[in-house]
Enzyme design. Structure first.
Site, PDB file in Angstrom:
ATOM      1  N   SER A  21       0.832  -1.197   0.000  1.00  0.00           N
ATOM      2  CA  SER A  21       0.000   0.000   0.000  1.00  0.00           C
ATOM      3  C   SER A  21       0.873   1.257   0.000  1.00  0.00           C
ATOM      4  O   SER A  21       1.617   1.475  -0.946  1.00  0.00           O
ATOM      5  CB  SER A  21      -0.963  -0.034   1.184  1.00  0.00           C
ATOM      6  OG  SER A  21      -1.961   0.950   1.043  1.00  0.00           O
ATOM      7  N   HIS A  71      -7.798  -5.329   0.039  1.00  0.00           N
ATOM      8  CA  HIS A  71      -6.628  -4.580   0.464  1.00  0.00           C
ATOM      9  C   HIS A  71      -6.228  -4.960   1.896  1.00  0.00           C
ATOM     10  O   HIS A  71      -7.069  -5.224   2.748  1.00  0.00           O
ATOM     11  CB  HIS A  71      -6.963  -3.087   0.411  1.00  0.00           C
ATOM     12  CG  HIS A  71      -5.787  -2.189   0.481  1.00  0.00           C
ATOM     13  ND1 HIS A  71      -5.082  -1.798  -0.634  1.00  0.00           N
ATOM     14  CD2 HIS A  71      -5.169  -1.596   1.536  1.00  0.00           C
ATOM     15  CE1 HIS A  71      -4.098  -0.981  -0.279  1.00  0.00           C
ATOM     16  NE2 HIS A  71      -4.120  -0.858   1.044  1.00  0.00           N
ATOM     17  N   ASP A 107     -10.294  -4.044  -4.271  1.00  0.00           N
ATOM     18  CA  ASP A 107      -9.437  -2.988  -3.770  1.00  0.00           C
ATOM     19  C   ASP A 107      -9.536  -1.786  -4.708  1.00  0.00           C
ATOM     20  O   ASP A 107      -9.362  -1.937  -5.925  1.00  0.00           O
ATOM     21  CB  ASP A 107      -7.988  -3.503  -3.725  1.00  0.00           C
ATOM     22  CG  ASP A 107      -7.001  -2.509  -3.153  1.00  0.00           C
ATOM     23  OD1 ASP A 107      -7.384  -1.357  -2.883  1.00  0.00           O
ATOM     24  OD2 ASP A 107      -5.826  -2.888  -2.987  1.00  0.00           O
TER      25      ASP A 107
END
Length: 349
Positions: free
Chosen positions: A191, A316, A286
């Site tokens: 991320s 995610h 996501d």
């Protein structure tokens, strides 16, 4: 601690229920979008999360505490046979906490992996990806150095990036101390950590420094300036929604930050030639899934070797869900295997 153990036991028991029961407890319908079906356990967790206050209603301090509590329920145990040591280095903003993972059966010919956790640049710490870093260390058979970089809004962009770049250089320059190949390193993250890991090869090239052996990008944020279809299709997903992403960026970026700055949006770079080989993994449910896929495409078009996997049924943040979701644990182990394969192929050249 006892309460966490009890809660983890209850959650694990619930998540072990048959899929039809989990679906019924999650509203009854299958979550099917863009040709993908969400893992029923992830769907159960997402349904439960709707009863909790959104992160966007919390202060960064409260969000960090809530996230740490939630992730403690989801995370797996640290891998047996992996030794950990907490370290510090002098970073751009003072002492920078690090955590070193070393497996029993370490391959001294492999590079060190420097890893940055997820959290939008606002939340997260050394515990966030603790289990995953131990999986990387054990399954790749090399040392992993996790970085506890500075967080926004107390330290806005580019403070976190500067910390991870400094930690990468320190790890690379001290790699021999950790039983890994001297002066070699991998840069990795998920991320926002994946954002840092994507930016750093560009920065090293700009500064005339050697490329990492590999860049490991897990559901990376590589474009904060543009819209993608997945930002809409999966905009209400758990644990990362479009609103949460915007909340992160509002805290992370300064008022005068340019979203097209390649240190924020590396996909906006003019060139990708000569960058390190990449292993890129995305999650199907996501808002960022299109970004990871697009970044794999531009790297390939520039001649960069890329291994890309999309874990269609996951969402995610799955690197922190290895204790709750078998599919997340399996994905993390496959990612580690892909990293090992990429490094072995590079060594064979």
């Amino acid at each position: 601690m006892a309460d966490i153990k009890v809660q983890k036991f209850i959650l694990k028991t619930l998540l072990s229920l048959p899929t039809p029961i989990l679906r019924a407890m999650s509203g009854g319908a299958v979550d099917y979008r863009a040709g993908r079906t969400l893992d029923p356990r992830f769907q159960f967790l997402a349904h439960g999360a709707k009863r909790m206050p959104s992160m966007t209603t919390l202060s960064p301090t409260a969000a960090r505490a809530a996230s740490a509590t939630g992730l403690a329920l989801m995370s797996g145990r640290r891998e047996p046979g992996v030794r950990c040591e907490d370290l510090t280095m002098e970073g751009p903003g003072g002492l920078l906490p690090l955590r070193l993972y070393r497996p029993e059966r370490q391959d001294p010919t492999l590079p060190l992996i420097v890893f940055a956790h997820f959290g939008g640049g606002v939340i997260g710490d050394l515990e966030t990806c603790d289990a995953f870093c131990s999986i990387l260390a054990k399954d790749v058979r090399t040392a992993v150095l996790s970085v506890d970089y500075r967080l926004a809004p107390e330290h806005k962009f580019p403070a976190g990036l500067d910390d991870v770049l400094a930690a990468y250089r320190w790890g690379r320059d001290n790699a021999g101390r950790f039983g890994t190949a001297p002066d070699r390193a991998v840069i990795g993250g998920d991320s926002m950590g994946g954002n840092f890991a994507a930016v750093i090869p560009h920065e090293l090239r700009r500064l005339g420094e050697a490329q990492p052996d590999l860049q490991l990008l897990i559901y990376p944020a590589v474009d904060v300036a543009s819209e993608t279809a997945s930002m809409t299709v999966f905009g209400d997903s758990y644990p990362l929604s479009r609103d949460v992403m915007e909340w992160f960026m509002a805290h992370y970026m300064a008022a005068d930050s340019d979203p097209t700055d390649t240190r924020l949006s590396p996909i906006k770079a003019e060139s990708f030639e000569g960058l390190a080989p990449a292993v890129i993994a995305t999650a199907g449910f996501d808002p960022l899934v299109d970004q990871g896929g697009a970044y794999a495409k531009v790297l390939r078009e520039a001649g960069v070797p890329v291994t890309y996997r999309c874990y269609d049924s996951l969402a995610h943040g799955f690197t922190a869900f290895t204790g709750a979701l078998p599919a997340a644990d399996a994905a993390c182990r496959e990612i580690a295997a892909l990293v090992q394969k990429a490094l072995n192929e590079k060594s064979a050249l």
